[in-house]
Design a protein around this motif. Structure first.
Motif, PDB file in Angstrom:
ATOM      1  N   GLN A   1    -125.081 -53.108   6.438  1.00  0.00           N
ATOM      2  CA  GLN A   1    -124.983 -54.015   7.442  1.00  0.00           C
ATOM      3  C   GLN A   1    -124.375 -55.174   7.036  1.00  0.00           C
ATOM      4  OE1 GLN A   1    -125.810 -53.000  10.559  1.00  0.00           O
ATOM      5  NE2 GLN A   1    -125.568 -54.899  11.712  1.00  0.00           N
ATOM      6  N   VAL A   2    -123.447 -55.704   7.850  1.00  0.00           N
ATOM      7  CA  VAL A   2    -122.650 -56.911   7.515  1.00  0.00           C
ATOM      8  C   VAL A   2    -122.513 -57.810   8.677  1.00  0.00           C
ATOM      9  CG1 VAL A   2    -120.332 -57.849   6.903  1.00  0.00           C
ATOM     10  CG2 VAL A   2    -120.966 -55.603   5.784  1.00  0.00           C
ATOM     11  N   GLN A   3    -123.028 -59.132   8.361  1.00  0.00           N
ATOM     12  CA  GLN A   3    -122.910 -60.079   9.330  1.00  0.00           C
ATOM     13  C   GLN A   3    -121.863 -61.144   8.895  1.00  0.00           C
ATOM     14  OE1 GLN A   3    -126.675 -61.775   9.623  1.00  0.00           O
ATOM     15  NE2 GLN A   3    -127.352 -60.390  11.206  1.00  0.00           N
ATOM     16  N   LEU A   4    -120.896 -61.301  10.014  1.00  0.00           N
ATOM     17  CA  LEU A   4    -119.704 -62.120   9.672  1.00  0.00           C
ATOM     18  C   LEU A   4    -119.815 -63.384  10.692  1.00  0.00           C
ATOM     19  CD1 LEU A   4    -117.140 -59.377  10.017  1.00  0.00           C
ATOM     20  CD2 LEU A   4    -117.876 -60.418   8.177  1.00  0.00           C
ATOM     21  N   VAL A   5    -119.554 -64.614  10.081  1.00  0.00           N
ATOM     22  CA  VAL A   5    -119.569 -65.869  10.878  1.00  0.00           C
ATOM     23  C   VAL A   5    -118.462 -66.594  10.436  1.00  0.00           C
ATOM     24  CG1 VAL A   5    -120.836 -68.066  10.999  1.00  0.00           C
ATOM     25  CG2 VAL A   5    -122.130 -65.890  10.519  1.00  0.00           C
ATOM     26  N   GLU A   6    -117.621 -66.850  11.573  1.00  0.00           N
ATOM     27  CA  GLU A   6    -116.304 -67.511  11.623  1.00  0.00           C
ATOM     28  C   GLU A   6    -116.556 -68.996  11.843  1.00  0.00           C
ATOM     29  OE1 GLU A   6    -115.313 -63.751  13.945  1.00  0.00           O
ATOM     30  OE2 GLU A   6    -117.154 -65.325  13.991  1.00  0.00           O
ATOM     31  N   SER A   7    -115.745 -69.785  11.373  1.00  0.00           N
ATOM     32  CA  SER A   7    -115.619 -71.234  11.336  1.00  0.00           C
ATOM     33  C   SER A   7    -114.259 -71.938  11.167  1.00  0.00           C
ATOM     34  CB  SER A   7    -116.550 -71.872  10.314  1.00  0.00           C
ATOM     35  OG  SER A   7    -116.145 -71.784   9.018  1.00  0.00           O
ATOM     36  N   GLY A   8    -114.028 -73.201  11.580  1.00  0.00           N
ATOM     37  CA  GLY A   8    -112.816 -73.985  11.312  1.00  0.00           C
ATOM     38  C   GLY A   8    -111.798 -74.025  12.456  1.00  0.00           C
ATOM     39  N   GLY A   9    -112.295 -73.503  13.735  1.00  0.00           N
ATOM     40  CA  GLY A   9    -111.421 -73.498  14.958  1.00  0.00           C
ATOM     41  C   GLY A   9    -111.424 -75.038  15.592  1.00  0.00           C
ATOM     42  N   GLY A  10    -110.672 -75.517  16.160  1.00  0.00           N
ATOM     43  CA  GLY A  10    -110.756 -76.726  16.617  1.00  0.00           C
ATOM     44  C   GLY A  10    -109.497 -76.930  17.700  1.00  0.00           C
ATOM     45  N   CYS A  22    -114.337 -67.052   7.310  1.00  0.00           N
ATOM     46  CA  CYS A  22    -115.127 -66.087   7.934  1.00  0.00           C
ATOM     47  C   CYS A  22    -116.094 -65.702   6.715  1.00  0.00           C
ATOM     48  CB  CYS A  22    -114.366 -64.948   8.201  1.00  0.00           C
ATOM     49  SG  CYS A  22    -115.363 -63.451   8.801  1.00  0.00           S
ATOM     50  N   ALA A  23    -117.123 -66.246   6.678  1.00  0.00           N
ATOM     51  CA  ALA A  23    -118.319 -65.778   5.801  1.00  0.00           C
ATOM     52  C   ALA A  23    -118.861 -64.637   5.977  1.00  0.00           C
ATOM     53  CB  ALA A  23    -119.311 -66.965   5.606  1.00  0.00           C
ATOM     54  N   ALA A  24    -119.311 -63.638   4.968  1.00  0.00           N
ATOM     55  CA  ALA A  24    -119.698 -62.412   5.129  1.00  0.00           C
ATOM     56  C   ALA A  24    -120.992 -62.088   4.317  1.00  0.00           C
ATOM     57  CB  ALA A  24    -118.849 -61.219   5.087  1.00  0.00           C
ATOM     58  N   SER A  25    -121.943 -61.432   4.993  1.00  0.00           N
ATOM     59  CA  SER A  25    -123.394 -61.251   4.320  1.00  0.00           C
ATOM     60  C   SER A  25    -122.836 -59.792   3.403  1.00  0.00           C
ATOM     61  CB  SER A  25    -124.329 -61.096   5.091  1.00  0.00           C
ATOM     62  OG  SER A  25    -124.173 -60.140   6.159  1.00  0.00           O
ATOM     63  N   GLY A  26    -123.924 -59.240   2.695  1.00  0.00           N
ATOM     64  CA  GLY A  26    -123.675 -58.115   2.041  1.00  0.00           C
ATOM     65  C   GLY A  26    -122.887 -57.938   0.705  1.00  0.00           C
ATOM     66  N   ARG A  27    -123.521 -57.117   0.060  1.00  0.00           N
ATOM     67  CA  ARG A  27    -123.051 -57.213  -1.496  1.00  0.00           C
ATOM     68  C   ARG A  27    -121.660 -56.374  -1.731  1.00  0.00           C
ATOM     69  NH1 ARG A  27    -128.479 -55.199  -4.746  1.00  0.00           N
ATOM     70  NH2 ARG A  27    -129.929 -56.778  -3.960  1.00  0.00           N
ATOM     71  N   THR A  28    -121.298 -55.386  -0.605  1.00  0.00           N
ATOM     72  CA  THR A  28    -120.035 -54.604  -0.693  1.00  0.00           C
ATOM     73  C   THR A  28    -118.975 -55.324   0.171  1.00  0.00           C
ATOM     74  OG1 THR A  28    -120.780 -53.484   1.125  1.00  0.00           O
ATOM     75  CG2 THR A  28    -121.545 -52.593  -0.917  1.00  0.00           C
ATOM     76  N   PHE A  29    -118.835 -56.557   0.409  1.00  0.00           N
ATOM     77  CA  PHE A  29    -117.887 -57.046   0.950  1.00  0.00           C
ATOM     78  C   PHE A  29    -116.283 -56.887   0.434  1.00  0.00           C
ATOM     79  CE2 PHE A  29    -115.662 -60.006   3.621  1.00  0.00           C
ATOM     80  CZ  PHE A  29    -114.798 -60.650   2.921  1.00  0.00           C
ATOM     81  N   SER A  30    -116.429 -56.867  -1.059  1.00  0.00           N
ATOM     82  CA  SER A  30    -115.013 -56.426  -1.600  1.00  0.00           C
ATOM     83  C   SER A  30    -114.250 -55.040  -1.184  1.00  0.00           C
ATOM     84  CB  SER A  30    -115.326 -56.776  -3.018  1.00  0.00           C
ATOM     85  OG  SER A  30    -116.025 -55.883  -3.568  1.00  0.00           O
ATOM     86  N   THR A  31    -115.372 -54.272  -0.770  1.00  0.00           N
ATOM     87  CA  THR A  31    -114.811 -52.959  -0.480  1.00  0.00           C
ATOM     88  C   THR A  31    -114.231 -52.750   0.984  1.00  0.00           C
ATOM     89  OG1 THR A  31    -116.907 -52.167   0.022  1.00  0.00           O
ATOM     90  CG2 THR A  31    -116.399 -52.053  -2.205  1.00  0.00           C
ATOM     91  N   TYR A  32    -114.387 -53.586   1.679  1.00  0.00           N
ATOM     92  CA  TYR A  32    -113.962 -53.470   3.064  1.00  0.00           C
ATOM     93  C   TYR A  32    -112.738 -54.019   3.212  1.00  0.00           C
ATOM     94  CZ  TYR A  32    -118.902 -52.712   4.549  1.00  0.00           C
ATOM     95  OH  TYR A  32    -119.999 -52.503   4.771  1.00  0.00           O
ATOM     96  N   GLY A 100    -112.892 -47.285   7.619  1.00  0.00           N
ATOM     97  CA  GLY A 100    -111.824 -46.786   8.374  1.00  0.00           C
ATOM     98  C   GLY A 100    -111.533 -47.432   9.966  1.00  0.00           C
ATOM     99  N   SER A 101    -112.557 -48.094  10.272  1.00  0.00           N
ATOM    100  CA  SER A 101    -112.219 -48.821  11.678  1.00  0.00           C
ATOM    101  C   SER A 101    -113.167 -50.206  11.343  1.00  0.00           C
ATOM    102  CB  SER A 101    -112.831 -48.134  12.828  1.00  0.00           C
ATOM    103  OG  SER A 101    -114.105 -47.521  12.790  1.00  0.00           O
ATOM    104  N   TYR A 102    -112.773 -50.958  12.449  1.00  0.00           N
ATOM    105  CA  TYR A 102    -113.764 -52.495  12.114  1.00  0.00           C
ATOM    106  C   TYR A 102    -114.824 -52.238  12.940  1.00  0.00           C
ATOM    107  CZ  TYR A 102    -109.136 -53.832  10.315  1.00  0.00           C
ATOM    108  OH  TYR A 102    -108.216 -54.028   9.557  1.00  0.00           O
ATOM    109  N   VAL A 103    -116.024 -52.216  12.254  1.00  0.00           N
ATOM    110  CA  VAL A 103    -117.189 -51.819  12.871  1.00  0.00           C
ATOM    111  C   VAL A 103    -117.732 -53.214  13.033  1.00  0.00           C
ATOM    112  CG1 VAL A 103    -117.255 -49.262  12.709  1.00  0.00           C
ATOM    113  CG2 VAL A 103    -118.355 -50.931  11.012  1.00  0.00           C
TER     114      VAL A 103
END
Length: 115
Positions: A1-10, A22-32, A100-103
């Motif tokens: 499971q990966v959680q994504l949190v965006e910031s920086g808009g305005g 976009c900050a992501a949780s999870g150890r395998t982020f580099s493989t996505y 394979g797809s953006y889940v």
């Protein structure tokens, strides 16, 4: 499971710049594969840019030469540097990740470009 949190808009004027994160949780982020999408008011969500695990990138024609996607795998973060912003860039920007797809999707960050 990966959680994504965006910031920086305005709010920015035409011709200005913003950098989204976009900050992501999870150890395998580099493989996505990671990507940014844009949803303008009243329109469907559209692809903006993507970055592969190997660092390859691709962009929508509408942002080529103006936007740059990058990633820092050590910090589990993907960025979108947006330059020469136009009013039509206004909308919500979403970060997405997957194989394979953006889940996995973030909640989005609002960007408003004033004319």
């Amino acid at each position: 499971q990966v959680q994504l949190v965006e910031s920086g808009g305005g709010l920015v004027q035409t011709g200005g710049s913003l950098k989204l994160s976009c900050a992501a949780s999870g150890r395998t982020f580099s493989t996505y594969h990671v990507a940014w999408f844009h949803q303008a008011p009243g329109k469907e969500r559209e692809f903006v840019a993507t970055s592969s695990p190997s660092g390859g990138t691709s962009y929508a024609d509408s942002v080529k030469g103006r936007f740059t996607i990058s990633r820092d795998n050590a910090k589990n973060t993907v960025f979108l540097q947006m330059n020469s912003l136009k009013p039509e860039d206004t909308g919500v920007y979403y970060c997405a990740a997957g194989y394979g797809s953006y889940v996995y999707w973030g909640q989005g960050t609002q960007v408003t470009v004033s004319s």
